[in-house]
Structures are given as structure tokens and as C-alpha cells.
Design a protein around this motif. Structure first.
Motif, PDB file in Angstrom:
ATOM      1  N   ASN A 132     -17.930   2.833  -7.670  1.00 44.63           N
ATOM      2  CA  ASN A 132     -19.256   3.408  -7.815  1.00 44.63           C
ATOM      3  C   ASN A 132     -19.391   3.943  -9.238  1.00 44.63           C
ATOM      4  OD1 ASN A 132     -21.058   6.024  -7.759  1.00 44.63           O
ATOM      5  ND2 ASN A 132     -21.722   4.797  -6.007  1.00 44.63           N
ATOM      6  N   PRO A 133     -20.225   3.317 -10.095  1.00 43.86           N
ATOM      7  CA  PRO A 133     -20.314   3.707 -11.502  1.00 43.86           C
ATOM      8  C   PRO A 133     -20.650   5.178 -11.713  1.00 43.86           C
ATOM      9  CG  PRO A 133     -21.422   1.612 -11.137  1.00 43.86           C
ATOM     10  CD  PRO A 133     -21.089   2.156  -9.782  1.00 43.86           C
ATOM     11  N   GLU A 134     -21.602   5.679 -10.941  1.00 45.07           N
ATOM     12  CA  GLU A 134     -21.992   7.084 -11.095  1.00 45.07           C
ATOM     13  C   GLU A 134     -20.842   8.012 -10.744  1.00 45.07           C
ATOM     14  OE1 GLU A 134     -25.290  10.249  -9.316  1.00 45.07           O
ATOM     15  OE2 GLU A 134     -25.496   8.098  -8.927  1.00 45.07           O
ATOM     16  N   SER A 135     -20.167   7.715  -9.621  1.00 40.92           N
ATOM     17  CA  SER A 135     -19.032   8.528  -9.209  1.00 40.92           C
ATOM     18  C   SER A 135     -17.890   8.415 -10.210  1.00 40.92           C
ATOM     19  CB  SER A 135     -18.551   8.092  -7.823  1.00 40.92           C
ATOM     20  OG  SER A 135     -17.462   8.886  -7.406  1.00 40.92           O
ATOM     21  N   ALA A 136     -17.645   7.195 -10.709  1.00 43.75           N
ATOM     22  CA  ALA A 136     -16.568   6.989 -11.674  1.00 43.75           C
ATOM     23  C   ALA A 136     -16.806   7.793 -12.954  1.00 43.75           C
ATOM     24  CB  ALA A 136     -16.436   5.506 -12.001  1.00 43.75           C
ATOM     25  N   GLU A 137     -18.051   7.848 -13.409  1.00 47.20           N
ATOM     26  CA  GLU A 137     -18.380   8.618 -14.612  1.00 47.20           C
ATOM     27  C   GLU A 137     -18.200  10.110 -14.364  1.00 47.20           C
ATOM     28  OE1 GLU A 137     -19.366   9.394 -18.498  1.00 47.20           O
ATOM     29  OE2 GLU A 137     -18.823   7.506 -17.507  1.00 47.20           O
ATOM     30  N   MET A 138     -18.612  10.572 -13.178  1.00 49.74           N
ATOM     31  CA  MET A 138     -18.445  11.975 -12.842  1.00 49.74           C
ATOM     32  C   MET A 138     -16.965  12.355 -12.809  1.00 49.74           C
ATOM     33  SD  MET A 138     -17.461  14.279 -10.333  1.00 49.74           S
ATOM     34  CE  MET A 138     -17.450  13.328  -8.817  1.00 49.74           C
ATOM     35  N   LEU A 139     -16.155  11.480 -12.210  1.00 45.17           N
ATOM     36  CA  LEU A 139     -14.720  11.737 -12.137  1.00 45.17           C
ATOM     37  C   LEU A 139     -14.107  11.797 -13.533  1.00 45.17           C
ATOM     38  CD1 LEU A 139     -13.856   9.337  -9.171  1.00 45.17           C
ATOM     39  CD2 LEU A 139     -14.069  11.828  -9.079  1.00 45.17           C
ATOM     40  N   LYS A 140     -14.571  10.922 -14.412  1.00 44.02           N
ATOM     41  CA  LYS A 140     -14.074  10.903 -15.788  1.00 44.02           C
ATOM     42  C   LYS A 140     -14.432  12.197 -16.509  1.00 44.02           C
ATOM     43  CE  LYS A 140     -14.247   8.146 -20.038  1.00 44.02           C
ATOM     44  NZ  LYS A 140     -14.835   6.938 -20.678  1.00 44.02           N
ATOM     45  N   LEU A 141     -15.676  12.650 -16.354  1.00 48.68           N
ATOM     46  CA  LEU A 141     -16.133  13.871 -17.017  1.00 48.68           C
ATOM     47  C   LEU A 141     -15.378  15.094 -16.500  1.00 48.68           C
ATOM     48  CD1 LEU A 141     -20.004  13.253 -17.075  1.00 48.68           C
ATOM     49  CD2 LEU A 141     -18.432  13.207 -19.029  1.00 48.68           C
ATOM     50  N   GLU A 142     -15.065  15.095 -15.223  1.00 49.11           N
ATOM     51  CA  GLU A 142     -14.366  16.234 -14.633  1.00 49.11           C
ATOM     52  C   GLU A 142     -12.846  16.072 -14.686  1.00 49.11           C
ATOM     53  OE1 GLU A 142     -15.860  17.367 -10.828  1.00 49.11           O
ATOM     54  OE2 GLU A 142     -17.951  17.375 -11.486  1.00 49.11           O
ATOM     55  N   LYS A 143     -12.403  15.005 -15.363  1.00 52.25           N
ATOM     56  CA  LYS A 143     -10.973  14.745 -15.567  1.00 52.25           C
ATOM     57  C   LYS A 143     -10.209  14.649 -14.254  1.00 52.25           C
ATOM     58  CE  LYS A 143     -10.984  16.929 -20.136  1.00 52.25           C
ATOM     59  NZ  LYS A 143     -10.394  17.956 -21.019  1.00 52.25           N
ATOM     60  N   ILE A 144     -10.838  13.971 -13.290  1.00 52.22           N
ATOM     61  CA  ILE A 144     -10.186  13.710 -12.009  1.00 52.22           C
ATOM     62  C   ILE A 144      -9.566  12.323 -12.076  1.00 52.22           C
ATOM     63  CG2 ILE A 144     -10.539  13.391  -9.533  1.00 52.22           C
ATOM     64  CD1 ILE A 144     -12.874  15.364  -9.730  1.00 52.22           C
ATOM     65  N   GLU A 145      -8.275  12.250 -11.933  1.00 51.66           N
ATOM     66  CA  GLU A 145      -7.559  10.976 -12.086  1.00 51.66           C
ATOM     67  C   GLU A 145      -7.830  10.034 -10.917  1.00 51.66           C
ATOM     68  OE1 GLU A 145      -2.989   9.262 -12.751  1.00 51.66           O
ATOM     69  OE2 GLU A 145      -3.342  11.399 -12.338  1.00 51.66           O
ATOM     70  N   ARG A 146      -8.044   8.777 -11.255  1.00 50.17           N
ATOM     71  CA  ARG A 146      -8.170   7.734 -10.247  1.00 50.17           C
ATOM     72  C   ARG A 146      -6.838   6.990 -10.147  1.00 50.17           C
ATOM     73  NH1 ARG A 146     -13.209   4.149 -11.890  1.00 50.17           N
ATOM     74  NH2 ARG A 146     -12.723   3.223  -9.860  1.00 50.17           N
ATOM     75  N   TYR A 147      -6.469   6.606  -8.930  1.00 51.55           N
ATOM     76  CA  TYR A 147      -5.205   5.891  -8.753  1.00 51.55           C
ATOM     77  C   TYR A 147      -5.298   4.976  -7.539  1.00 51.55           C
ATOM     78  CZ  TYR A 147      -0.264   4.937  -7.931  1.00 51.55           C
ATOM     79  OH  TYR A 147       0.947   4.320  -7.740  1.00 51.55           O
ATOM     80  N   THR A 148      -5.021   3.703  -7.732  1.00 52.94           N
ATOM     81  CA  THR A 148      -4.988   2.740  -6.634  1.00 52.94           C
ATOM     82  C   THR A 148      -3.536   2.520  -6.236  1.00 52.94           C
ATOM     83  OG1 THR A 148      -6.959   1.617  -7.492  1.00 52.94           O
ATOM     84  CG2 THR A 148      -5.615   0.419  -5.885  1.00 52.94           C
ATOM     85  N   PRO A 149      -3.135   2.962  -5.072  1.00 55.12           N
ATOM     86  CA  PRO A 149      -1.725   2.889  -4.678  1.00 55.12           C
ATOM     87  C   PRO A 149      -1.304   1.494  -4.218  1.00 55.12           C
ATOM     88  CG  PRO A 149      -2.998   3.787  -2.889  1.00 55.12           C
ATOM     89  CD  PRO A 149      -3.962   3.590  -4.027  1.00 55.12           C
ATOM     90  N   HIS A 150      -0.005   1.298  -4.148  1.00 53.32           N
ATOM     91  CA  HIS A 150       0.540   0.069  -3.572  1.00 53.32           C
ATOM     92  C   HIS A 150       0.388   0.084  -2.053  1.00 53.32           C
ATOM     93  CE1 HIS A 150       2.098  -0.894  -7.484  1.00 53.32           C
ATOM     94  NE2 HIS A 150       2.850   0.203  -7.515  1.00 53.32           N
ATOM     95  N   ALA A 151       0.431   1.270  -1.469  1.00 55.61           N
ATOM     96  CA  ALA A 151       0.292   1.401  -0.020  1.00 55.61           C
ATOM     97  C   ALA A 151      -1.111   1.018   0.432  1.00 55.61           C
ATOM     98  CB  ALA A 151       0.596   2.841   0.406  1.00 55.61           C
ATOM     99  N   ARG A 152      -1.227   0.485   1.643  1.00 58.93           N
ATOM    100  CA  ARG A 152      -2.525   0.227   2.233  1.00 58.93           C
ATOM    101  C   ARG A 152      -3.141   1.557   2.666  1.00 58.93           C
ATOM    102  NH1 ARG A 152       0.837  -3.885   3.907  1.00 58.93           N
ATOM    103  NH2 ARG A 152       1.633  -2.516   5.531  1.00 58.93           N
ATOM    104  N   LEU A 153      -4.443   1.699   2.451  1.00 57.20           N
ATOM    105  CA  LEU A 153      -5.119   2.953   2.754  1.00 57.20           C
ATOM    106  C   LEU A 153      -6.038   2.816   3.958  1.00 57.20           C
ATOM    107  CD1 LEU A 153      -6.084   4.083  -0.860  1.00 57.20           C
ATOM    108  CD2 LEU A 153      -4.096   4.776   0.491  1.00 57.20           C
ATOM    109  N   HIS A 154      -6.113   3.875   4.735  1.00 57.66           N
ATOM    110  CA  HIS A 154      -6.963   3.919   5.927  1.00 57.66           C
ATOM    111  C   HIS A 154      -7.634   5.293   5.935  1.00 57.66           C
ATOM    112  CE1 HIS A 154      -4.161   0.687   7.356  1.00 57.66           C
ATOM    113  NE2 HIS A 154      -3.304   1.447   6.704  1.00 57.66           N
TER     114      HIS A 154
END
Length: 314
Positions: A132-154
Motif C-alpha cells: 500500500n503506497p500510502e501506508s508504505a510512505e507513512m511507515l518510512k516517515l515514522e521510521k517503522i521497519e518493514r520486513y518480509t520473513p522467510h516464514a509463512r504468515l497467517h
């Protein structure tokens, strides 16, 4: 159970990657024999985050209270807590730990009351399930790290099963009420402008439940979060609406945990603006947690998802 399955199916296209009950076997990710042998399932309890140490400790206590029962009665190998913002351990930090420890699956349980941009966009974007571009920009501004794990997520549904909130608010009203015939109820929630309808319906149902059990029929709803710019005015207005009809107002914070900024400064500050509030307002700066109903819900939903994951590995 029918309600749970229905909600899972509704959220499946965005949040869930492996539940065959909603998406069908043909969309389930193929799991290799090696993955089957290395099956290891974790639970990640995700909360909003706060600068308040009291708030954070409440969520860690929640983890401690549910861990033994989940680990002893379900195919879950480990449980951790994470915060979306403001403080560590973050979601990214915990997912990295799960990867390092060799987990194949992680069940994310959002400890959030009901739908908001945090649940619908931010958390899925943080963990790589949504872009989500808007959410991604907000996370960047607030310095919240994004991470896609190797584990499957539920990702499980939220805490908005009405009976949990209804019973919680009823119990807390009962602790404050002195004469139901002359009292009204003001529920104060965090709020979310895009989802104000859903929040209002959740609180309306809780207030009607209180009315059916106590006879306290007058009620009002106010907000204390970003929907009102963290100002006390909405609390003041909600209390005044109740006092226009009743002699006393019972004020209940519908917040997951206690944070001095919300329960004391914003809600408490709003109450102080009400004339004669010491005599006319009944208020305890508490929160939904601790609550056995919430704990049992976490245990049940974690076990249910873990069993489904285990079945898929066979």
C-alpha cells in the motif's frame, strides 16, 4: 464458529496465505517434504505500541498469561510480543528472530479492538503481505521497519467479537455503578475516521448490552485518538450529552491497555471540563486489559490456526 469462518473468508484475500477453508486447496502454497520435516509454528501478538511503560508491561503480561496454555495444548512452539510503532521489540525485530530460530510459520494475532488503517494496511504492509503506497510512505516517515520473513504468515481476525467487549464493559460499569436509575454511560474509544461506522456499531452494541443487563439506557460515544487530534473535547461532549438526560455519567475507556496520556490527560482532562464533575461523573482510568475473555480468545484463535497449519503439513 460460523461467524469466525465467515470473517476468515472475508479477510482471506488480503491477510491469509494458507487457509484452505477459505481459499481452497488449489491456492494453498505447495509445501515441500523438507518443510514438512522442519515444521515449526510461532505466535506473534502484535499491539499498536506506546511510549508508556505501563502500557507495554500490560501487553507483556498478556503474553505471559496465555503462553503456558497455548504451548501445552496446541502445536505452537513459541510465542512473542511485538509493537507496531514507538518502541521495541518491533514487528520486524520479532520476525527476524523467528526466522533465525527456524520457524516455518508465524501466526500474527493483532491485539487491536477493531478495524483501522493499522490493521487493514499498516501491519500487512510491514510484513510484506500487502503493498500500500500510502501506508508504505507513512511507515518510512515514522521510521517503522518493514520486513518480509522467510516464514509463512497467517494473520487472524481482530478482537472485535462483540461479546468480548460487551462483557468487559458490563463488568466495568458494574464496578462503578451506584444507582442505575439515574445513570448514563459514556464510552470513549480511540477511533478511526475511515472506519467510524464500524467503531460506532461496536460501541452501540456494547451499550445496548449494558442497558439490557442494568437498565442504564442513556449512552453516548466519544473519541480520544487521532480522529479528534488527541484532544479532550470529544470526551467532554460525550459526558455532557449523558448528563443532559441523567444525574450521573459513568465513563468507560474502551482502550486495550492503560496509557497515562489517554486515560489521564485526554479522557481525564475532558472530564475535568464538565461542571461539577466530581459529583456527577463516575470514572476509573482503567482499560480492557487485563481481561480473561481476551486471554481466552487469544488462546482459542492461536490453537485453531495452529491446528489448520498442522493439518496442511500432512
Amino acid at each position: 464458529m460460523k461467524r469466525l469462518i465467515s470473517l476468515l473468508c472475508l479477510l482471506a484475500p488480503i491477510f491469509l496465505t494458507t487457509l484452505t477453508s477459505c481459499s481452497g486447496p488449489e491456492t494453498t502454497e505447495k509445501i515441500t517434504d523438507t518443510n514438512k520435516k522442519n515444521q515449526k509454528t510461532g505466535v506473534l501478538l502484535v499491539s499498536h505500541g506506546s511510549h508508556s511503560e505501563t502500557w507495554r508491561n500490560t501487553l507483556f503480561e498478556l503474553e505471559n498469561n496465555v503462553s503456558q496454555q497455548i504451548l501445552s495444548t496446541s502445536p505452537v512452539d513459541g510465542i512473542k510480543s511485538a509493537f507496531m510503532e514507538y518502541t521495541e521489540p518491533s514487528i520486524a525485530t520479532r520476525l527476524k528472530e523467528f526466522d533465525k530460530e527456524g520457524y516455518s510459520d508465524v501466526i500474527i494475532v493483532p491485539i487491536l479492538l477493531t478495524v483501522s488503517s493499522h490493521s487493514f494496511d499498516d501491519i500487512p504492509t510491514i510484513v510484506g503481505l500487502k503493498e500500500n503506497p500510502e501506508s508504505a510512505e507513512m511507515l518510512k516517515l515514522e521510521k517503522i521497519e518493514r520486513y518480509t520473513p522467510h516464514a509463512r504468515l497467517h494473520i487472524t481476525p481482530l478482537l472485535d467479537f462483540k461479546e468480548i467487549l460487551q462483557n468487559n464493559i458490563l463488568r466495568r460499569v458494574g464496578e462503578l455503578s451506584k444507582n442505575p436509575a439515574e445513570e448514563g454511560l459514556a464510552i470513549i474509544g480511540y477511533g478511526s475516521k475511515p472506519y467510524e461506522k464500524e467503531w460506532s456499531e461496536l460501541f452501540d452494541a456494547a451499550a445496548k448490552h449494558v442497558a439490557s443487563q442494568t437498565g442504564i439506557e442513556t449512552y453516548s460515544v466519544g473519541w480520544c485518538g487521532h480522529i479528534v487530534s488527541y484532544a479532550p473535547d470529544s470526551t467532554t461532549a460525550a459526558v455532557k450529552r449523558v448528563l443532559a438526560k441523567e444525574k450521573k455519567a459513568i465513563v468507560i475507556p474502551a482502550l486495550v491497555a492503560f496509557d497515562e496520556n489517554f486515560q489521564i490527560r485526554i479522557i481525564g482532562g475532558g472530564i475535568e471540563k464538565v461542571d461539577n464533575h466530581k459529583d456527577r461523573v463516575l470514572y476509573k482510568p482503567d482499560a480492557i486489559l487485563p481481561d480473561p475473555g481476551v486471554e481466552q480468545w487469544i488462546v482459542d484463535i492461536s490453537k485453531e490456526y495452529a491446528e489448520i497449519i498442522k493439518t496442511q503439513q500432512k
